[in-house]
Motif scaffolding. Structure first.
Motif, PDB file in Angstrom:
ATOM      1  N   SER A  60       0.859  -1.177   0.000  1.00 57.69           N
ATOM      2  CA  SER A  60       0.000   0.000   0.000  1.00 57.69           C
ATOM      3  C   SER A  60       0.897   1.229   0.000  1.00 57.69           C
ATOM      4  O   SER A  60       1.952   1.253   0.642  1.00 57.69           O
ATOM      5  CB  SER A  60      -0.943   0.006   1.198  1.00 57.69           C
ATOM      6  OG  SER A  60      -0.208   0.056   2.400  1.00 57.69           O
ATOM      7  N   LEU A  61       0.482   2.221  -0.716  1.00 57.43           N
ATOM      8  CA  LEU A  61       1.241   3.447  -0.853  1.00 57.43           C
ATOM      9  C   LEU A  61       1.105   4.266   0.429  1.00 57.43           C
ATOM     10  O   LEU A  61       0.005   4.557   0.877  1.00 57.43           O
ATOM     11  CB  LEU A  61       0.712   4.235  -2.054  1.00 57.43           C
ATOM     12  CG  LEU A  61       1.497   5.426  -2.543  1.00 57.43           C
ATOM     13  CD1 LEU A  61       2.942   5.058  -2.867  1.00 57.43           C
ATOM     14  CD2 LEU A  61       0.833   6.000  -3.787  1.00 57.43           C
ATOM     15  N   VAL A  62       2.221   4.619   1.025  1.00 54.57           N
ATOM     16  CA  VAL A  62       2.228   5.378   2.269  1.00 54.57           C
ATOM     17  C   VAL A  62       2.730   6.791   2.030  1.00 54.57           C
ATOM     18  O   VAL A  62       2.176   7.762   2.531  1.00 54.57           O
ATOM     19  CB  VAL A  62       3.106   4.678   3.342  1.00 54.57           C
ATOM     20  CG1 VAL A  62       3.199   5.510   4.605  1.00 54.57           C
ATOM     21  CG2 VAL A  62       2.564   3.299   3.648  1.00 54.57           C
ATOM     22  N   HIS A  63       3.781   6.910   1.248  1.00 59.02           N
ATOM     23  CA  HIS A  63       4.344   8.228   0.946  1.00 59.02           C
ATOM     24  C   HIS A  63       4.948   8.178  -0.448  1.00 59.02           C
ATOM     25  O   HIS A  63       5.469   7.153  -0.866  1.00 59.02           O
ATOM     26  CB  HIS A  63       5.420   8.600   1.970  1.00 59.02           C
ATOM     27  CG  HIS A  63       5.813  10.038   1.897  1.00 59.02           C
ATOM     28  ND1 HIS A  63       5.094  11.028   2.535  1.00 59.02           N
ATOM     29  CD2 HIS A  63       6.810  10.666   1.254  1.00 59.02           C
ATOM     30  CE1 HIS A  63       5.650  12.194   2.290  1.00 59.02           C
ATOM     31  NE2 HIS A  63       6.698  12.002   1.510  1.00 59.02           N
ATOM     32  N   CYS A  64       4.847   9.266  -1.137  1.00 63.03           N
ATOM     33  CA  CYS A  64       5.357   9.336  -2.496  1.00 63.03           C
ATOM     34  C   CYS A  64       6.284  10.544  -2.622  1.00 63.03           C
ATOM     35  O   CYS A  64       5.921  11.649  -2.226  1.00 63.03           O
ATOM     36  CB  CYS A  64       4.172   9.462  -3.456  1.00 63.03           C
ATOM     37  SG  CYS A  64       4.656   9.400  -5.176  1.00 63.03           S
ATOM     38  N   PHE A  65       7.460  10.310  -3.153  1.00 63.05           N
ATOM     39  CA  PHE A  65       8.411  11.381  -3.390  1.00 63.05           C
ATOM     40  C   PHE A  65       8.386  11.733  -4.871  1.00 63.05           C
ATOM     41  O   PHE A  65       8.257  10.855  -5.712  1.00 63.05           O
ATOM     42  CB  PHE A  65       9.830  10.950  -3.005  1.00 63.05           C
ATOM     43  CG  PHE A  65      10.004  10.721  -1.539  1.00 63.05           C
ATOM     44  CD1 PHE A  65      10.271  11.785  -0.685  1.00 63.05           C
ATOM     45  CD2 PHE A  65       9.893   9.455  -1.009  1.00 63.05           C
ATOM     46  CE1 PHE A  65      10.422  11.581   0.672  1.00 63.05           C
ATOM     47  CE2 PHE A  65      10.049   9.237   0.340  1.00 63.05           C
ATOM     48  CZ  PHE A  65      10.313  10.299   1.186  1.00 63.05           C
ATOM     49  N   GLY A  66       8.510  12.991  -5.181  1.00 65.92           N
ATOM     50  CA  GLY A  66       8.624  13.401  -6.567  1.00 65.92           C
ATOM     51  C   GLY A  66       7.373  14.059  -7.102  1.00 65.92           C
ATOM     52  O   GLY A  66       6.351  14.175  -6.427  1.00 65.92           O
ATOM     53  N   LEU A  67       7.503  14.483  -8.334  1.00 62.89           N
ATOM     54  CA  LEU A  67       6.456  15.206  -9.044  1.00 62.89           C
ATOM     55  C   LEU A  67       6.584  14.866 -10.509  1.00 62.89           C
ATOM     56  O   LEU A  67       7.689  14.844 -11.051  1.00 62.89           O
ATOM     57  CB  LEU A  67       6.648  16.716  -8.834  1.00 62.89           C
ATOM     58  CG  LEU A  67       5.842  17.666  -9.697  1.00 62.89           C
ATOM     59  CD1 LEU A  67       4.382  17.652  -9.269  1.00 62.89           C
ATOM     60  CD2 LEU A  67       6.391  19.080  -9.570  1.00 62.89           C
ATOM     61  N   LYS A  68       5.485  14.588 -11.163  1.00 60.15           N
ATOM     62  CA  LYS A  68       5.506  14.309 -12.597  1.00 60.15           C
ATOM     63  C   LYS A  68       5.613  15.646 -13.325  1.00 60.15           C
ATOM     64  O   LYS A  68       4.641  16.363 -13.478  1.00 60.15           O
ATOM     65  CB  LYS A  68       4.242  13.548 -12.990  1.00 60.15           C
ATOM     66  CG  LYS A  68       4.341  12.826 -14.291  1.00 60.15           C
ATOM     67  CD  LYS A  68       3.277  11.760 -14.349  1.00 60.15           C
ATOM     68  CE  LYS A  68       3.105  11.057 -15.648  1.00 60.15           C
ATOM     69  NZ  LYS A  68       4.040  11.139 -16.662  1.00 60.15           N
TER      70      LYS A  68
END
Length: 177
Positions: free
Chosen positions: A10-18
């Motif tokens: 499960s996704l908890v934290h996401c780094f970055g930007l498209k």
């Protein structure tokens, strides 16, 4: 017979930007911003430093465009693929309201739409989106070869009008309808 489920992610934290998505960061309210990262839309709470996620489609070719409605209630984002689509979500409930599609990409010049109010889209992605001032209509700009400009009554999933456009300069931003 018993079935055992394997481990799940499960996704908890996401780094970055498209960064290849035009207009890729929006203020949702005074403390939340919305942006695409990977194949998800991130709602980042700047006060509590938490993230919530709106997932993209499993078979998506990636998020290509993003907009937030003037009333700040809805977010629309486009996904590339053989059947380019636009998903509209309610930003308060995080539930999908509608998905707009316009047929499959085809090199066939005489492709016929299966539904009379859904135009055949000869493109692999939508490159720009804009809601109307009352947030009830949505304008989508498709990519080549046809560069379709489609005016949707999105709550009814109905294309009100569409036309092929020319885009020689590759400047494909559309503004509020």
């Amino acid at each position: 017979m018993s079935s055992t489920l394997g481990p799940s992610l499960s996704l908890v934290h996401c780094f970055g930007l498209k960064s290849d998505v035009r207009d890729n960061v929006w203020y949702f309210d005074d403390q939340n911003i919305v942006y695409p990262a990977g194949n998800s839309i991130v709602i980042y709470d700047t006060l509590h430093r938490t993230q919530k996620f709106i997932p993209g489609s499993e078979r998506s070719g990636g998020i290509t465009a993003l907009t937030v409605s003037p009333n700040r209630r809805f977010i629309a984002f486009a996904e590339a693929g053989d059947r380019p689509s636009v998903s509209i979500f309610d930003l308060f409930t995080h539930r999908k309201k509608k998905t707009l599609t316009g047929g499959s990409f085809s090199n066939a010049p005489n492709q016929i739409a299966t539904d009379s109010h859904v135009p055949v889209i000869l493109c692999k992605s939508f490159v720009s989106l804009a809601f109307s001032a009352d947030s009830k209509q949505l304008l989508t700009q498709g990519s080549g070869p046809d560069w379709p400009l489609i005016y949707w009554s999105w709550e009814k999933s109905k294309a009100v009008s569409s036309t092929k456009t020319s885009n020689q300069q590759q400047n494909y931003a559309i503004n509020q309808v």
